[in-house]
Write a protein that holds these residues in place. Structure first.
Motif, short mmCIF file in Angstrom:
data_model
loop_
_atom_site.label_atom_id
_atom_site.label_comp_id
_atom_site.label_asym_id
_atom_site.label_seq_id
_atom_site.Cartn_x
_atom_site.Cartn_y
_atom_site.Cartn_z
N GLY A 218 2.34 6.70 0.43
CA GLY A 218 1.62 5.86 -0.98
C GLY A 218 1.70 6.34 -1.98
N SER A 219 1.71 7.80 -2.02
CA SER A 219 1.43 8.94 -3.40
C SER A 219 1.89 8.34 -4.61
N ARG B 238 2.51 0.80 -9.01
CA ARG B 238 1.59 -0.37 -8.67
C ARG B 238 0.07 -0.66 -10.36
N ALA B 239 -0.63 0.29 -10.11
CA ALA B 239 -1.29 0.60 -11.28
C ALA B 239 -1.21 -0.69 -12.79
N TRP C 231 3.53 5.54 -5.27
CA TRP C 231 3.83 4.62 -5.38
C TRP C 231 2.86 3.49 -6.17
N ARG C 232 1.55 4.67 -6.52
CA ARG C 232 0.29 3.77 -6.51
C ARG C 232 0.32 4.02 -8.02
N GLN D 236 0.63 -1.10 0.08
CA GLN D 236 0.37 -0.23 0.07
C GLN D 236 0.85 0.93 -0.48
N ARG D 237 2.49 0.87 0.29
CA ARG D 237 3.07 2.65 0.27
C ARG D 237 4.23 2.22 -0.69
N SER E 17 -5.31 -6.81 -4.42
CA SER E 17 -6.69 -6.64 -4.55
C SER E 17 -6.74 -7.39 -2.91
#
Length: 943
Positions: free
Chosen positions: A367-368, A374-375, A370-371, A307-308, A808
């Motif tokens: 986590g900004s 990750r997506a 990273w997201r 998540q981070r 998820s």
């Protein structure tokens, strides 16, 4: 024949542990350190000792496995040997002798006074084979030719001493009567031959004893023979009066008949199963392959939090304040040195990324950063999984020749292997033979460290192919390795009358022409060569198998060319240190993977040192080896470095004899110089990395690599593997003139991973540092670098299995309980071990998995204290919450509240529960223990 310390010198040199004797951790640590043991080292190899709360684990010198010693009240309570893979106790002992890790360490002042082995056995009755005098004479002659008399008498038993001792030895008769049982496995129908033999033996009123080293072999023998023999605990019970048949766990090499009125017929697994029979293992424990525990993060390493993002794991931190239950938290350090403490349960979301960052950077703690990555990477994983599944399916559907060798000829070939196969070597052989017989193209990587037995796997694969009527090509990167393989293959195939061709620089023009003609006509079945085997003028009549040794030396274009030799045929890749892309392909299933992790008996770690390049460093390294009558390698990265280095060594140590070789010398001159070094005509072999593979010189036990920053990790590990092959402590010196931080990271890996079997771990670390690239194209970067190889492999496996949820589905219930959640530090003292247990518990998905870890913890560290029992109870509760979709559970003195995932609350629930959207509350002001309250609450939720 070699002299050893005197029997009297051993008294007081070690340490004897007895059940019931006093225990002091401080005293034991000091004694073990004096004996050469490392108290910070995990006891998975001789010399390691690790202290816990009520136990300590130690791997004594000369032992076959580690021991666990339990203590309480200042006394030793239990001594047991255990299996390091599952922590199960094997057997218990009343006492344990801890010997020094080296004789040199133990007998510093007494080294000059030595004895012979016979002085240890003065009252023993010696019985020897009839051939012993002949072998002893050959050995003594070799010693007499190799060294001056004073030197050899100091190190070896003299001929006069041997002749005096030999008078006490009784020799067996060379013509003693001996009747062997048939080798049933060589028959066309082994089952039929075995049953006929048993019928004949019964008619002669014989007693039958079925013997095997493994229960599974006894069961297989019972099925083949049709005889269900009762098990016997020992030989006396097996041949007891009145017994007609018996099954005995014993590792006999071959069967035999004991003559008499009622003869005893011993039938062994080797007689019935041949090379498939399990053997009693005198070998070391296998190293656990690097990927088997790779999902457990380590303090100090870079990890990925789902998540981070990327962070450095800063270890564990104890937390406790007024009104808050004591607990340990995991410290994560993000970009800008921002640190975050997360609960132990979030270790389920924390995966290893790499030991070092390599070309990437840490993420922001929120986590900004990273997201978005990750997506994009998650989307890519599903695309890759779809393409991989298609490629794997196509390979498994494509037909290929079924290669099944003639049993009798194959077993004749196997019988020429002079050693027992190690367990994982035998497993690799079985997997390769199964692939060849499957009817689909084999594409398998065999990973095994230097000297771990990969060549035997290749030999048996080649034999199976040739005996099935097909041709085999063995491709190697260098002429040195080609020469060694040609010799090895010719020796083994000679008994079958099969010729082995050579197509490399060391082959003459006439020989090369003859080889090409033989391959084209089909008369030549086996060929060893370099990349020249892939040239257009080499044609095969019926190529069944291509074996690529040292695959890490071939580029992508070379590998594509080699693969095209037999597009729908079988391919076997071998490497001690596979390149990252190859390793990733094996770990994700694009290729099949076999790992040989068991080191040869008595193989000891090579002492690895990284230091600045200087005259004193070179002199010290070469001088130490010369003083102990050994030989050394000095390696330079370029040919133009050799002459200046030769002059430098000659100036520093003029007494050293030096031979130089490099790849541009004529092949016959390389051969001549190498053989001169092998025969001891020089003290130093100065070379480029041409000696990286293909040399096995037991007397050479020091290697000096100059400018190691100009070599790759795998090359340096292979070079280090040139020494330490004779059971003598070896030294590898990497002398650098400095370089980038990244090159220093790579060299520090070699210092850290210096044990036998480290090749796979080094490849995994190289995968960390460099990334694997894109497995489906030639791109040198891919989404493996977003998640790290471990998490990427896990997510890719989920995607290949059809799991569309991916990350998820990875979530952890948050539990707020007034109970301490930790393993007490006085129970499990090592923070690294506590972190390992926390991570394994966080990964658990079933009660059985959790119970296994709880049992193992109790075996390792003693009876669980209340706090440790609570830790496992909370882990069990967390699994129950996850099953019910409870995202958060809050327990207070008057009530319990649970927040559930949308749609997980039953429409009708107990009247004792209050519902507020996705939140359920239960008032409970009773004095019952917290965990009992929660159990009651969950039961109400289930009603």
């Amino acid at each position: 024949m070699e002299r050893v310390p005197r029997p009297a010198d051993w008294s007081g040199s070690g340490m004897l542990l007895r059940v019931g004797e006093s225990y002091s951790e401080q005293h034991f640590e000091a004694r073990f350190a004096a004996l050469g043991y490392d108290s910070d080292d995990s006891p998975d190899y001789p010399g390691g000792v690790l202290f816990h709360g009520n136990t300590f684990e130690i791997f004594p010198a000369g032992a076959r496995g580690p021991f666990r010693v339990e203590h309480s009240g200042g006394r030793i309570r239990r001594i047991a040997t255990f299996n390091p893979l599952d922590q199960e106790v094997i057997s218990e002992f009343k006492e344990l002798q801890i010997d020094p890790m080296s004789e040199r360490l133990a007998f510093k002042e007494r080294a000059r006074n030595k004895a012979s082995l016979f002085e240890y056995c003065t009252r023993a009755k010696w019985i020897a084979d009839a051939e012993l005098p002949k072998h002893a004479d050959i050995w003594l002659s070799t010693i007499e030719e190799a060294a001056p008399r004073a030197e050899r008498d100091r190190a070896y038993v003299s001929r006069r001493e041997w002749e005096q001792t030999a008078k006490r030895i009784a020799l067996l008769s060379p013509t003693a009567p001996y009747r062997a049982t048939p080798e049933f496995f060589k028959e066309a129908t082994p089952r039929k031959a075995l049953r006929a033999f048993i019928e004949e033996a019964r008619r002669g009123d014989a007693r039958l004893v079925f013997a095997a080293a493994a229960e599974s072999d006894l069961r297989l023998m019972a099925a083949m023979s049709g005889v269900k023999a009762e098990g016997a605990v020992d030989w006396a019970q097996a041949i007891a009066r009145g017994r007609r048949e018996a099954a005995l766990l014993a590792g006999f090499d071959a069967g035999f008949v004991v003559p008499g009125r009622k003869p005893i017929v011993v039938i062994t697994a080797s007689d019935v199963l041949g090379s498939r029979a399990h053997q009693p293992q005198p070998a070391n424990w296998a190293w656990t392959p690097g990927f088997e525990t790779a999902d457990l993060p380590e303090a100090g390493s870079v990890v990925v939090h789902l998540q981070r993002g990327l962070a450095r794991l800063g270890g564990l931190r104890a937390m406790g304040a007024a009104g808050v239950s004591a607990r340990e938290m995991v410290r994560l350090v993000f970009a800008g040195t921002d640190a975050v403490l997360v609960p132990l349960a979030e270790l389920a979301l924390i995966w290893p990324y790499a030991a070092e960052l390599g070309n990437t950077s840490l993420d922001k703690a929120d986590g900004s950063s990273w997201r978005p990555r990750r997506a994009a990477a998650e989307t890519e994983i599903h695309i890759v999984a779809k393409e991989l599944a298609k490629q794997i399916s196509q390979r498994r559907r494509r037909p290929a020749p079924k290669l099944v060798p003639r049993p009798a000829s194959y077993e004749q070939f196997v019988a020429r292997f002079p050693y027992f196969t190690t367990p994982d070597q035998a497993q690799a052989i079985r997997e390769v033979l199964d692939d060849l017989a499957s009817g689909h193209p084999m594409d398998r990587i065999v990973c095994g460290d230097v000297g771990f037995g990969k060549t035997e796997v290749a030999l048996r694969a080649a034999a199976a192919t040739v005996l099935a009527g097909k041709q085999v090509a063995i491709v190697v990167p260098t002429t040195v390795l080609a020469r060694q393989h040609v010799e090895t293959f010719r020796k083994r195939f000679a008994a079958l009358g099969i010729e082995v061709g050579n197509l490399s620089r060391i082959a003459s023009t006439a020989e090369a022409r003859k080889v090409r003609e033989g391959l084209k006509s089909g008369e030549l079945k086996v060929v060893v060569g370099t990349l020249s085997l892939a040239s257009k003028d080499v044609k095969f009549a019926d190529l069944g198998l291509v074996i690529i040794d040292e695959e890490q030396h071939f580029g992508a274009a070379d590998k594509a060319m080699l693969s095209s030799l037999n597009k729908n045929g079988h391919r076997l890749w071998m490497s001690a240190t596979p390149i990252p892309r190859t390793l990733a392909a094996g770990l994700t299933g694009l290729r099949d993977l076999s790992v040989i992790a068991t080191p040869p008996v008595h193989r000891v770690p090579v002492v690895t040192k990284v230091a600045p390049l200087s005259d004193i460093a070179i002199t010290t390294a070469l001088g130490r080896e010369h003083r102990r009558n050994g030989q050394s390698f000095v390696i330079c990265p370029r040919i133009q470095d050799l002459d200046p280095m030769r002059a430098r060594i000659h100036m520093l140590a003029p007494e050293l004899r030096i031979i130089t070789i490099h790849g541009k010398l004529p092949a016959d001159e390389i051969d001549e110089r190498l053989m001169a070094f092998v025969e001891g005509k020089a003290d130093v072999l100065l070379a480029t990395n041409i000696v990286e593979s293909g040399l096995d010189i037991p007397r050479a036990n020091t290697i000096v690599v100059c400018w190691p920053e100009k070599f790759g990790l795998a090359q340096l590990h292979q070079l280090r593997g040139r020494v330490g092959r004779g059971g003598i402590r070896a030294f590898a010196h990497f002398l650098t003139e400095g370089g980038s931080d990244r090159s220093e990271q790579r060299l520090s890996v070699l210092e850290e991973l210096n044990r036998p079997g480290a090749g796979f771990a080094i490849s995994a670390r190289d995968l960390d540092l460099r990334g694997s690239g894109d497995m489906l194209s030639d791109r040198q970067s891919g989404h493996v670098q977003v998640f790290g190889p471990t998490l990427y492999g896990h997510l890719l496996t989920l995607a290949l299995e059809g799991d569309r949820d991916g990350m998820s589905a990875l979530w952890v219930p948050e539990l707020n309980l007034p109970i301490a959640e930790l393993l007490p530090s006085d129970y499990v003292q090592s923070e690294a071990v506590r972190l390992e247990i926390y991570a394994r518990v966080a990964r658990c998905r079933t009660d059985d998995e959790l119970e296994d870890i709880e049992d193992e913890t109790q075996r390792r560290f003693g009876t669980l204290p209340p706090a440790a029992s609570n830790f496992f109870a909370i882990a069990r509760l967390r699994m129950r919450c996850r099953e019910r979709g409870i995202m958060r559970l809050d327990v207070g003195p008057e009530a319990i509240a649970a927040t559930l995932l949308p749609g997980r609350i039953r429409r009708s629930c107990s009247r004792l529960l209050q519902r507020d959207g996705n939140r359920v509350i239960h008032c409970d002001q009773s004095a019952r223990p917290v965990l009992q309250k929660v159990e009651r609450f969950l039961d109400l939720l289930d009603e």
